[in-house]
Design an enzyme around this catalytic site. Structure first.
Site, PDB file in Angstrom:
ATOM      1  N   HIS A 182       0.842  -1.199   0.000  1.00 38.92           N
ATOM      2  CA  HIS A 182       0.000   0.000   0.000  1.00 38.92           C
ATOM      3  C   HIS A 182       0.883   1.257   0.000  1.00 38.92           C
ATOM      4  O   HIS A 182       2.036   1.201   0.441  1.00 38.92           O
ATOM      5  CB  HIS A 182      -0.897  -0.034   1.253  1.00 38.92           C
ATOM      6  CG  HIS A 182      -1.734   1.190   1.423  1.00 38.92           C
ATOM      7  ND1 HIS A 182      -1.376   2.218   2.281  1.00 38.92           N
ATOM      8  CD2 HIS A 182      -2.885   1.558   0.840  1.00 38.92           C
ATOM      9  CE1 HIS A 182      -2.294   3.167   2.206  1.00 38.92           C
ATOM     10  NE2 HIS A 182      -3.223   2.788   1.348  1.00 38.92           N
ATOM     11  N   ASN A 184       1.280   3.692   1.817  1.00 41.30           N
ATOM     12  CA  ASN A 184       1.912   4.116   3.073  1.00 41.30           C
ATOM     13  C   ASN A 184       3.017   3.180   3.548  1.00 41.30           C
ATOM     14  O   ASN A 184       3.720   3.506   4.500  1.00 41.30           O
ATOM     15  CB  ASN A 184       0.865   4.194   4.196  1.00 41.30           C
ATOM     16  CG  ASN A 184       0.006   5.434   4.085  1.00 41.30           C
ATOM     17  OD1 ASN A 184       0.254   6.291   3.251  1.00 41.30           O
ATOM     18  ND2 ASN A 184      -1.010   5.515   4.926  1.00 41.30           N
ATOM     19  N   LYS A 185       3.150   2.009   2.953  1.00 35.89           N
ATOM     20  CA  LYS A 185       4.127   1.037   3.449  1.00 35.89           C
ATOM     21  C   LYS A 185       5.548   1.404   2.988  1.00 35.89           C
ATOM     22  O   LYS A 185       5.710   2.197   2.059  1.00 35.89           O
ATOM     23  CB  LYS A 185       3.752  -0.376   2.972  1.00 35.89           C
ATOM     24  CG  LYS A 185       2.334  -0.829   3.328  1.00 35.89           C
ATOM     25  CD  LYS A 185       1.999  -0.728   4.810  1.00 35.89           C
ATOM     26  CE  LYS A 185       0.893  -1.657   5.260  1.00 35.89           C
ATOM     27  NZ  LYS A 185      -0.464  -1.046   5.351  1.00 35.89           N
ATOM     28  N   ASN A 186       6.553   0.791   3.624  1.00 41.89           N
ATOM     29  CA  ASN A 186       7.951   1.136   3.309  1.00 41.89           C
ATOM     30  C   ASN A 186       8.275   0.935   1.828  1.00 41.89           C
ATOM     31  O   ASN A 186       9.024   1.687   1.242  1.00 41.89           O
ATOM     32  CB  ASN A 186       8.927   0.284   4.122  1.00 41.89           C
ATOM     33  CG  ASN A 186       8.942   0.665   5.582  1.00 41.89           C
ATOM     34  OD1 ASN A 186       7.988   1.267   6.071  1.00 41.89           O
ATOM     35  ND2 ASN A 186      10.004   0.321   6.285  1.00 41.89           N
TER      36      ASN A 186
END
Ligand SMILES: *Cc1c(COP(=O)(O)O)cnc(C)c1O
Length: 384
Positions: A182, A184-186
Site C-alpha cells: 500500500h 503508506n508502506k515502506n
C-alpha cells in the site's frame, strides 16, 4: 518568519526511473498482470531466500487467500491482536472463522505470547501475529507454540518488509507470510501485496484463488474447482514495486537513520520525563524493525480528548500525525459479539494513546527535532 513546510506523517518516495518504467508499461500494450508482475514475483522470491511468492492486488487479499490455503474456515478460531488495522481480523471473518483477540505486550505492542498460549482451545487452528510498525514478535517462541499445538501461522507482515529476526529477513523464514505494498508502506506498488508460501502446491492453489479459481490447460482448456477472488496485480503496479525493490536497502537504511535521530532528540528533549513512551529500540541480535512507523504512547489516560488536542496542536505547527490503531475489539461489530472494555487492558490503553509521528525517507534530517520539540510543548500544555 517564513512558514515552515508541512510534514505529513508519511509520504511515498517514487524515483524518476520508476516513473519512467510505469510510462513504458502503459505504452507497451500489456498493462495488467504479465511480465512485470512475474518479474516482481521472481525478485521478491530472491529476497525471501527462494521461497515461492505470489503477488496480489493488496495485502488484504493475500491474507484471505493465505487463510484459505491453510484450510481455515467456519468453526475455526484464529488468535490475533486487536492493535492492528481492521483487515487482519476482517479476513478471518471473511473465511467464516472467528477472530480471538488477546492482549499485547505493552513494551513491544505486539502479541503477548503468554496470552496467546492461554487462549488456545481445541477449535484454535491458526495464529496471526502482526508486526506493528515492522517489529517482529519473538519468532522462536511463536513457532514453538505453533508446533506444539499444530497450528498454522499466517504472519501479517504488511508493515514488515526488510525487518529481521536473528538476521533472517521476515518472509525468508516462517509459515505463510503476507506483505502489503500500500502507498503508506515502506515499499509500495501504489496498491499491492505478496504472499510467501511453503511449496509449489500451495503457490498453485494461491494462484488459482487469486483469479476466480480458474484452471487453464492446453490452448483452450478451462475448469474451476473452487471459486476464487479477483486479486491479481497489474503490470503498472508491478513496475512501481520493482522500482522500489531496487532501492529497498537504501529505504531501510534511511528509515533507521531517522529513527536514530528521533531517539537522540527525544532523549535530549526529555520525552520520557513527560511520560511519553517511546518505541522499543532496535535489537539487531533478535528483532530488528524496518521502522515502518515511529510511534509514541502519550500520557493521556486521565485527560478526555487529550490525544486529539495534541494532534491539533501539532497540525497547527505544520506536523501531520496518525493513529495506528484504535483497539479493534471495541468496534461495534465485535462489541455485538460480546467484546468489551477491560478485556484487553494494554491494547485499550495503547489504542487510546498511541500516536504515529512523521517518518518517511525524504524527510529532512532536522525534521525529527522539529517534531519532538513541538510534541513536548503540546504535551506540557495538556490540562488534566
Ligand atoms: C496495510 C495493512 C494491511 C492491509 O494491506 P492492504 O494492502 O491495505 O490491503 C493489513 N494489515 C496490516 C497490519 C496493515 O498495516
Amino acid at each position: 518568519m517564513a512558514e515552515m513546510p508541512f510534514i505529513p506523517f508519511t509520504r511515498p518516495d517514487i524515483d524518476p526511473a520508476t516513473i519512467a518504467a510505469v510510462g513504458e508499461v502503459l505504452a507497451s500494450g500489456w498493462i495488467t498482470t504479465g511480465p512485470k508482475s512475474q518479474a516482481f514475483e521472481a525478485r521478491l522470491s530472491e529476497l525471501f531466500g527462494g521461497r515461492p511468492v505470489r503477488a496480489f492486488a493488496n495485502g488484504t487479499s493475500t491474507m484471505e487467500v493465505a487463510l484459505r490455503v491453510a484450510g481455515i474456515g467456519p468453526g475455526d478460531e484464529v488468535i490475533t491482536t486487536a492493535l492492528t488495522w481492521v483487515a487482519t481480523a476482517n479476513v478471518v471473518c471473511a473465511v467464516g472463522a472467528r477472530p480471538v483477540f488477546v492482549d499485547v505486550d505493552p513494551r513491544t505492542r505486539n502479541l503477548d505470547l503468554d496470552a496467546v498460549e492461554a487462549a488456545i482451545t481445541p477449535r484454535t487452528r491458526a495464529l496471526i501475529p502482526v508486526y506493528l510498525a515492522g517489529l517482529p514478535v519473538d519468532m522462536d517462541r511463536l513457532y514453538s507454540i505453533a508446533r506444539q499445538h499444530r497450528l498454522r501461522v499466517i504472519e501479517d507482515a504488511a508493515q514488515a518488509i526488510d525487518s529481521r529476526w536473528r538476521g533472517a529477513r521476515i518472509g525468508a523464514i516462517g509459515d505463510l507470510v503476507s506483505f502489503s505494498f500500500h502507498a503508506n508502506k515502506n515499499l509500495t506498488s501504489v496498491e499491492g501485496g505478496c504472499l510467501v508460501l511453503n511449496s509449489p502446491e500451495e503457490a498453485l492453489r494461491a494462484e488459482r484463488l487469486r483469479l476466480q479459481g480458474v484452471i487453464r490447460s492446453g490452448s483452450d482448456g478451462m475448469d474451476m474447482e473452487e471459486p476464487g477472488g479477483k486479486f491479481n496485480l497489474s503490470d503498472v503496479h508491478a513496475a512501481v514495486g520493482l522500482g522500489q525493490l531496487a532501492r529497498l536497502d537504501a529505504i531501510t537504511r534511511r528509515r533507521a537513520e531517522l529513527a536514530a535521530r528521533y531517539f537522540d532528540v527525544a532523549a535530549r528533549a526529555g520525552l520520557a520525563d513527560l511520560g511519553i513512551e517511546l518505541p522499543p529500540a532496535a535489537e539487531p541480535d533478535t528483532a530488528l524493525t524496518n521502522w515502518h512507523m515511529f510511534q509514541v504512547v502519550l500520557p493521556v489516560e486521565r485527560i478526555e480528548g487529550a490525544r486529539a488536542a495534541v494532534m491539533q496542536a501539532l497540525r497547527a505547527q505544520g506536523i501531520g500525525t496518525g493513529v495506528h490503531y484504535p483497539a479493534l475489539h471495541l468496534f461495534k461489530f465485535y462489541r455485538d459479539q460480546g467484546w468489551r472494555e477491560g478485556m484487553l487492558p494494554h491494547t485499550e490503553r495503547i489504542g487510546r494513546a498511541i500516536l504515529t509521528l512523521p517518518l518517511f525517507t525524504t524527510m529532512a534530517d532536522t525534521d525529527p527535532e522539529r517534531v519532538v520539540s513541538a510534541l513536548a510543548r503540546a504535551v506540557m500544555e495538556l490540562k488534566p
